[in-house]
Scaffold this motif. Structure first.
Motif, short mmCIF file in Angstrom:
data_model
loop_
_atom_site.label_atom_id
_atom_site.label_comp_id
_atom_site.label_asym_id
_atom_site.label_seq_id
_atom_site.Cartn_x
_atom_site.Cartn_y
_atom_site.Cartn_z
N ASP A 182 38.43 42.19 62.13
CA ASP A 182 38.18 42.38 64.15
C ASP A 182 38.39 41.24 64.73
N GLY A 183 38.92 40.46 64.64
CA GLY A 183 39.49 39.52 66.01
C GLY A 183 38.45 38.81 66.46
N GLN A 184 37.24 38.67 65.77
CA GLN A 184 35.70 38.08 66.87
C GLN A 184 35.84 36.97 66.13
N TRP A 185 36.10 36.74 65.05
CA TRP A 185 36.24 34.98 64.40
C TRP A 185 37.34 34.46 64.09
N VAL A 186 36.93 33.32 63.64
CA VAL A 186 37.74 32.23 63.27
C VAL A 186 37.37 31.41 62.47
N ALA A 187 37.74 32.14 61.07
CA ALA A 187 37.40 30.90 60.19
C ALA A 187 37.93 29.54 60.06
N PHE A 188 37.92 28.31 59.53
CA PHE A 188 39.06 27.06 59.06
C PHE A 188 37.87 26.15 58.58
N SER A 189 38.67 25.15 58.15
CA SER A 189 38.47 24.45 57.16
C SER A 189 38.42 22.70 57.58
N SER A 190 37.38 22.19 57.70
CA SER A 190 36.50 20.95 58.25
C SER A 190 35.54 20.31 57.17
N ASN A 191 36.31 19.14 58.26
CA ASN A 191 35.01 17.95 56.91
C ASN A 191 34.09 17.21 58.15
N PRO A 192 33.09 17.88 58.64
CA PRO A 192 32.53 16.59 60.05
C PRO A 192 32.15 15.75 59.56
N ASP A 193 31.28 15.19 58.02
CA ASP A 193 31.17 14.02 57.80
C ASP A 193 32.53 13.21 56.61
N GLY A 194 33.26 13.51 57.11
CA GLY A 194 34.52 12.35 57.03
C GLY A 194 34.56 12.69 55.42
N VAL A 195 33.84 13.32 54.74
CA VAL A 195 33.69 13.82 53.31
C VAL A 195 33.35 14.63 52.63
N ASN A 196 33.36 15.75 52.72
CA ASN A 196 32.94 16.89 52.34
C ASN A 196 33.92 18.11 53.38
N HIS A 197 34.60 18.82 52.40
CA HIS A 197 35.64 19.38 53.60
C HIS A 197 34.84 21.04 53.05
N ASP A 198 34.63 21.59 53.82
CA ASP A 198 34.56 22.93 53.80
C ASP A 198 35.05 23.88 53.78
N PHE A 247 39.54 24.98 50.92
CA PHE A 247 40.28 25.04 52.42
C PHE A 247 40.93 26.03 52.32
N ASP A 248 42.45 26.21 53.66
CA ASP A 248 42.90 27.29 52.78
C ASP A 248 42.00 28.85 53.33
N PRO A 249 41.42 29.24 54.59
CA PRO A 249 40.39 30.30 54.05
C PRO A 249 41.46 31.40 54.61
N THR A 258 29.63 27.70 62.71
CA THR A 258 28.87 28.28 61.61
C THR A 258 29.29 27.91 60.04
N GLN A 259 28.60 27.38 59.21
CA GLN A 259 28.80 26.54 57.77
C GLN A 259 29.78 27.78 56.46
N ILE A 260 30.41 28.25 56.50
CA ILE A 260 30.43 29.43 54.89
C ILE A 260 29.79 28.85 54.41
N THR A 261 30.54 27.98 53.47
CA THR A 261 30.81 27.20 51.84
C THR A 261 30.25 25.80 52.02
N LEU A 308 35.19 18.29 65.51
CA LEU A 308 35.56 18.43 63.95
C LEU A 308 37.27 18.54 63.94
N ALA A 309 37.33 17.75 62.59
CA ALA A 309 39.01 17.93 62.17
C ALA A 309 39.04 19.37 62.17
N PHE A 310 39.56 19.93 62.73
CA PHE A 310 40.20 21.69 61.93
C PHE A 310 41.29 21.37 61.61
N ARG A 311 42.00 22.73 60.46
CA ARG A 311 42.85 22.85 60.06
C ARG A 311 42.47 24.34 59.49
N ASP A 312 43.50 24.55 59.06
CA ASP A 312 43.81 26.16 58.65
C ASP A 312 43.08 27.48 58.97
N PRO A 313 44.20 27.48 60.52
CA PRO A 313 42.90 28.58 60.74
C PRO A 313 42.91 30.13 60.80
#
Length: 660
Positions: free
Chosen positions: A616-632, A654-656, A644-647, A606-611
């Motif tokens: 509660d410190g138990q989760w990390v959200a980020f943006s990515s585009n695993p299919d090379g198109v959709n940034h979710d 981006f920028d969660p 887990t995919q959120i959007t 995955l191309a990770f960005r925007d952590p």
């Protein structure tokens, strides 16, 4: 027709039982399959009227964004075409006041005052919203006392949602004889004084053991109001006068705000007022077996909330049930939005103090101080993010586990908006605009703040090119990246004075600040690829990252302050960026070479960005585009698992930023 037990509503809510039913719909107890908790689902059968649908979505969004320690957020809302509108709320078990009055008859004066001022606090918050909010169905059956002795306001009524400026028919209003004021029967305007009357009638019933005479009958001189002291001679004269004033048939003769009513209740007895201030009274909990037990306790007891992620990978501590103090929980679908504020008066009040009581063998209530307990509000976690789903990049807000269709647009900036950053109390977002796309630098952006409901848009005293806003842990300052000195540096804005100071003040490029949770340090990017720290009080600085052959950026402190998550990418290969961790026990030596780095993500696919860390410190959200198109927007547990995919909108998301 009511939904049947076992029916899966909206692919998420399993119907457990019908809690109430009327001609316009029903209220159900349901299990949220995604989160593993019980909820109340309110159904409103209004057909396919487009105006009703638009109004429902608008008002549900406003209710879901309200913040008050005594009122929970609405957790979900949706419309099913051809079926109805649905609002998902907290489920509260316990004994309601109607059941208690049937069991004990008249209630002790101190408990009546305590319940009254607690409900006044909740009503004052609702009435001072913009737009203001009316409940319109306060009555004993809608006030519950839980097994732990806490007071909750619930609404299982089926009143119509409507603007106060509209004249609605009798059939469209929720009416309960004895508790509804005269103006609620006909086409007259209702306002906050409608709730004042209903609360007065509820307190009257608690002292008298029976409801007051019907307000409309009194108004047309068919009957008169029986004095409280005629029903209960032991009631203090001053308290009776206060409650009977709230029951005036003409709104102008009642208390004009919930705050005014609360003050009068406290002033009715110096003894009670002092005991409440000292936390020396409480509501006696219902005895075991006095109410129908739900399966909620069994459901939670089967789950270890400290370690076990629920369906969808969410930990239950985010949804902990309220405990300690006096907490008002509103299940509020019959609540009404008002288009005109009117004279609502009074500022928001603090929660009612924690108080205690025990029963003697003779049945009398003896008040005792109890240790202060932590109050944990049950809420659904929310996340803000930037998205171009409306045509340009704007800030959006949605529930974790919710649907993209229910996301709420917060900003509407002509040049777009991005880089949302929450204030520590979760009420306000700092962001930059304009923002045409997701990138590291913005030559013409400045910083703004806005409330979570989209109100109070405020430009801050910043200049073109300022970006990366980061609230200080105490909420009094914002650190940001700027170029006003001709060199990219980190600045700090004092929100009280508007003064801007150069924080890094070096001859080297510095950017992307993040605060340590205690406010003692700021971590930042130096020279485009190294992580450094700087002590806020002394200015002492030192290196944090150790890698020289990789680009490092976007540092984020965990809420516990024990680790720093950041983005890393090799400058020698074309591999996508990934996350690294640095464990932070204390600031490294200013002359040292930094701290060891640890790979965070289990794969570099995955191309990770925007952590962004969850509260509660138990989760990390980020943006990515695993299919090379959709940034979710995605999230991972801090162990690097449970992706887990959120959007899923197909837009550029981006920028969660998790809401505190």
């Amino acid at each position: 027709m009511a939904l049947e037990k076992g029916y899966i509503l909206h692919d998420r809510y399993e119907i457990m039982e019908v809690l109430g039913q009327g001609g316009m719909g029903a209220v159900y107890q349901a299990r949220d399959i995604s989160l593993g908790v019980l909820v109340a689902v309110k159904e409103n059968l209004v057909g396919d009227d487009e105006d009703y649908t638009r109004q429902f979505k608008r008002e549900a969004s406003i209710l879901a964004n309200m913040r008050h320690p005594n009122l929970p957020r609405v957790t979900d809302h949706f419309t099913i075409e051809g079926q109805g509108q649905y609002l998902v709320m907290d489920f509260v078990e316990g004994e309601d006041l109607r059941e208690r009055l049937q069991r004990v008859g008249k209630m002790p004066e101190k408990e009546v005052v305590l319940i009254g001022i607690a409900i006044c606090d909740a009503l004052n918050y609702l009435h001072t919203q913009d737009p203001p909010v009316l409940h319109r169905d306060i009555k004993p059956g809608n006030i519950k006392i839980t097994p732990s002795g806490h007071v909750h306001v619930v609404d299982f009524g089926l009143a119509k949602v409507g603007e106060v400026s509209q004249q609605t028919t009798t059939g469209a209003r929720g009416l309960t004889p004895g508790y509804s004021p005269p103006e609620q029967y006909g086409s007259a305007r209702t306002d906050q004084r409608t709730d004042i009357y209903a609360l007065g009638a509820t307190l009257y019933a608690m002292l008298s053991g029976k409801p007051p005479e019907d307000g409309l009958s009194i108004a047309i001189n068919q009957t008169t109001l029986t004095k409280i002291t005629d029903h209960n001679p032991n009631t203090s004269k001053q308290l009776a006068i206060v409650i009977e004033r709230a029951l005036e048939t003409k709104p102008e003769n009642r208390f004009q705000s919930a705050q005014e009513f609360k003050d009068a209740l406290l002033n009715a007895s110096d003894t009670i007022s002092r005991q409440v201030a000292l936390g020396a009274v409480t509501i006696a909990p219902p005895p075991p077996g006095s109410f129908k037990q739900s399966t909620l306790s069994d459901t939670l007891s089967r789950i270890n909330p400290s370690t076990t992620p629920g369906p969808g990978g969410l930990n239950l501590p985010w949804y902990a049930w309220a405990g300690g103090g006096i907490v008002l929980m509103a299940v509020i679908f019959g609540i009404v939005m008002m288009s005109n504020r009117g004279d609502s008066g009074g500022a928001d009040e603090a929660p009612t103090p924690t108080v205690a009581a025990t029963a003697t063998d003779g049945g009398a209530v003896v008040e005792e101080p109890t240790p202060t307990e932590e109050i944990v509000e049950e809420t659904v976690p929310q996340i803000a993010f930037a998205s171009d789903r409306s045509g340009s990049n704007q800030i959006w807000l949605m529930d974790i586990g919710g649907s993209d269709e229910d996301a709420v647009q917060i900003t509407d900036m002509p040049g777009g908006a991005c880089q949302p950053n929450w204030s520590p109390d979760g009420t306000t977002l700092a962001f930059i605009s304009p923002c045409d796309r997701n990138r590291e630098e913005y030559s013409d952006s400045t910083i703004f703040t806005i409330k979570a409901d989209g109100s109070e848009l405020t430009p801050l005293p910043t200049r073109a090119g300022d970006r990366d806003p980061a609230y200080s842990p105490d909420g009094t300052q914002i650190a940001f990246t700027g170029t006003r000195s001709g060199l990219t540096q980190i600045y700090i804005l004092d929100l009280a004075t508007g003064e801007v100071t150069n924080f890094s003040n070096t001859s080297t490029r510095t950017e992307q600040p993040t605060w340590s949770p205690d406010g003692a340090y700021i971590i930042y990017v130096l020279a485009g690829n190294q992580l450094w720290y700087r002590e806020v009080a002394t200015g002492v600085s030192g290196r944090v990252s150790t890698s020289d052959d990789r680009d490092n950026g976007q540092p984020r402190f965990s809420p516990a302050g024990d680790r720093i998550l950041f983005l890393q990418q090799s400058v020698r290969t074309a591999s996508p960026p990934y996350f690294q961790l640095i464990f932070w026990d204390a600031a490294p030596s200013p002359s040292g070479n930094g701290l060891p780095e640890t790979k965070f993500a289990p794969t570099e696919a995955l191309a990770f960005r925007d952590p962004a860390f969850s509260a509660d410190g138990q989760w990390v959200a980020f943006s990515s585009n695993p299919d090379g198109v959709n940034h979710d927007i995605y999230m991972l547990s801090v162990a690097g698992s449970d992706l887990t995919q959120i959007t899923t909108s197909g837009a550029l998301d981006f920028d969660p930023a998790f809401r505190p």
